[in-house]
Write a protein that holds these residues in place. Structure first.
Motif, PDB file in Angstrom:
ATOM      1  N   TRP A 148       0.843  -1.203   0.000  1.00  0.00           N
ATOM      2  CA  TRP A 148       0.000   0.000   0.000  1.00  0.00           C
ATOM      3  C   TRP A 148       0.874   1.247   0.000  1.00  0.00           C
ATOM      4  CZ3 TRP A 148      -3.867   1.473   4.513  1.00  0.00           C
ATOM      5  CH2 TRP A 148      -4.602   2.612   4.139  1.00  0.00           C
ATOM      6  N   SER A 149       1.884   1.263   0.857  1.00  0.00           N
ATOM      7  CA  SER A 149       2.787   2.417   0.915  1.00  0.00           C
ATOM      8  C   SER A 149       3.495   2.624  -0.424  1.00  0.00           C
ATOM      9  CB  SER A 149       3.820   2.222   2.024  1.00  0.00           C
ATOM     10  OG  SER A 149       3.222   2.143   3.298  1.00  0.00           O
ATOM     11  N   LYS A 185      -1.971   7.973   4.686  1.00  0.00           N
ATOM     12  CA  LYS A 185      -2.902   6.861   4.900  1.00  0.00           C
ATOM     13  C   LYS A 185      -3.957   7.237   5.938  1.00  0.00           C
ATOM     14  CE  LYS A 185       0.145   2.872   3.918  1.00  0.00           C
ATOM     15  NZ  LYS A 185       0.774   1.675   4.528  1.00  0.00           N
ATOM     16  N   ARG A 238      -9.141   3.484  -0.301  1.00  0.00           N
ATOM     17  CA  ARG A 238      -7.712   3.367  -0.029  1.00  0.00           C
ATOM     18  C   ARG A 238      -6.859   3.570  -1.274  1.00  0.00           C
ATOM     19  NH1 ARG A 238      -8.090  -1.521   4.417  1.00  0.00           N
ATOM     20  NH2 ARG A 238      -8.623  -0.149   6.176  1.00  0.00           N
TER      21      ARG A 238
END
Length: 374
Positions: free
Chosen positions: A63-64, A199, A209
């Motif tokens: 995700w990062s 986030k 997201r």
């Protein structure tokens, strides 16, 4: 006024990198636990957020990396960017000689770069002055207003590492006073010293997201020295509003998720004029009682490991709860760091600690075998 900067005491010679006093970097409790650098503290928030989201280590990093790859692409189109070279998600996620492990789960490309030579300026005037200066109406950007909130500067005085109470408070007041919802925003630009910050902004706004909250390019790629990144964000957003006529939220973060401010900017004025709530709300300490020099089992609330230049875990950092609900915080040797390098994987688990002035010896508790458990 015609007054030269030198007459005001400004120096013309570069001042060099800023100095950091340990007392400015953390409370007595944080210094005892050696949690006195952003590279050590922000991963504690990241790993707890990942755990609460149901993400393991690899999902957290993915995700990062995807988020920061999108930031890199934006920075590549920003002529003021410090590092406009395009970095893919694989580049960002993969440790290597030019992307060494810093503190789990962040390799170098997920860390802010504060020592850059960049500057920005913003002029705020009344509408009348702007028009007297000949600014065309289609170039005006209106400050609707915003809000701020501050958590205890002592990170260990906060109960929750998986969210930001200050950010939630600032966002709620900003949106409610403007009578809008997060879905009404066309642009969201987040402060982004480490991935956990954008986030959290996305999570607290309730946005998908996959949202990329930046038109600036992020700390790691656009640059922006220390907190002046937000000034660059306002410049980038103002330029975007002049061409697209939208509504934007700009977010600023300071300390260790300590100071949270948001502001709404738009191409048209709010129907009620200025709707800001400028006085930051001071939030109280919420953490449980500290257990100093404790020996026994703790449940891991959050943890991380700092890596040496050889690529191996060197120092671990742990926040845990005793069976009676008190908090244990401290740092470990390399053996403990190897255990805590599991990040989200160790959170919620029980480990045994011996605390000697903040220096923790950490060992895994014996797990019952399937046969004995049956």
């Amino acid at each position: 006024t015609g007054t030269g900067p030198a007459a005001l005491g400004w120096a013309t010679a570069p001042g060099g990198p800023p100095a950091f006093d340990p007392d400015d970097l953390g409370s007595v409790a944080m210094q005892r636990a050696a949690m006195i650098a952003p590279t050590r503290v922000y991963p504690l928030f990241e790993n707890r957020l990942s755990f609460d989201a149901g993400h393991g280590h690899d999902e957290s990093v993915a995700w990062s990396a995807q988020l920061y790859a999108a930031f890199s692409e934006i920075a590549g189109n920003n002529p003021a960017a410090w590092n406009p070279d395009l970095r893919t998600a694989e580049d960002i996620a993969t440790p290597g000689p030019r992307n060494r492990r810093v503190t789990d789960p962040y390799p170098l490309l997920m860390n802010a770069m504060p020592f850059v030579d960049q500057a920005a300026a913003v002029v705020v005037t009344s509408l009348a002055v702007a028009r007297d200066l000949g600014i065309d109406d289609d170039k005006l950007v209106y400050v609707w207003g915003g809000a701020g909130a501050t958590e205890p500067a002592d990170v260990l005085a906060r109960a929750d590492f998986g969210r930001s109470a200050a950010l939630a408070d600032a966002l709620a007041r900003t949106l409610s006073r403007a009578d809008i919802k997060a879905r009404d925003l066309d642009i969201v630009d987040a402060y982004s010293c480490f991935p956990v910050v954008p986030k959290l902004l996305v999570e607290h706004l309730g946005l998908p997201r996959e949202t990329v909250p930046s038109v600036t390019g992020g700390h790691s790629f656009f640059g922006g020295p220390l907190n002046s990144y937000t000034l660059h964000s306002i410049v980038a957003v103002a330029r975007r509003l002049r061409t697209h006529g939208e509504l934007a939220l700009v977010h600023g973060n300071g300390g260790y998720l300590t100071y949270q401010h948001t502001v709404l900017l738009a191409a048209a004025p709010h129907t009620n004029g200025y709707i800001g709530d400028p006085e930051p709300v001071l939030l109280p300490a919420t953490a449980p009682e500290a257990a100093l020099d404790y020996q026994g089992d703790v449940e891991v609330v959050t943890a991380t490991a700092e890596y040496g230049r050889d690529g191996n875990p060197a120092t671990g950092f742990l926040v845990g709860l005793t069976p009676d609900g008190r908090r244990v915080s401290g740092y470990t040797d390399a053996a403990g760091a190897a255990i805590l390098a599991a990040g989200p994987g160790v959170i919620g688990q029980t480990v045994r600690v011996v605390d000697a002035g903040g220096a923790l010896t950490v060992t895994l508790t014996a797990q019952p075998s399937e046969e004995s458990a049956s």
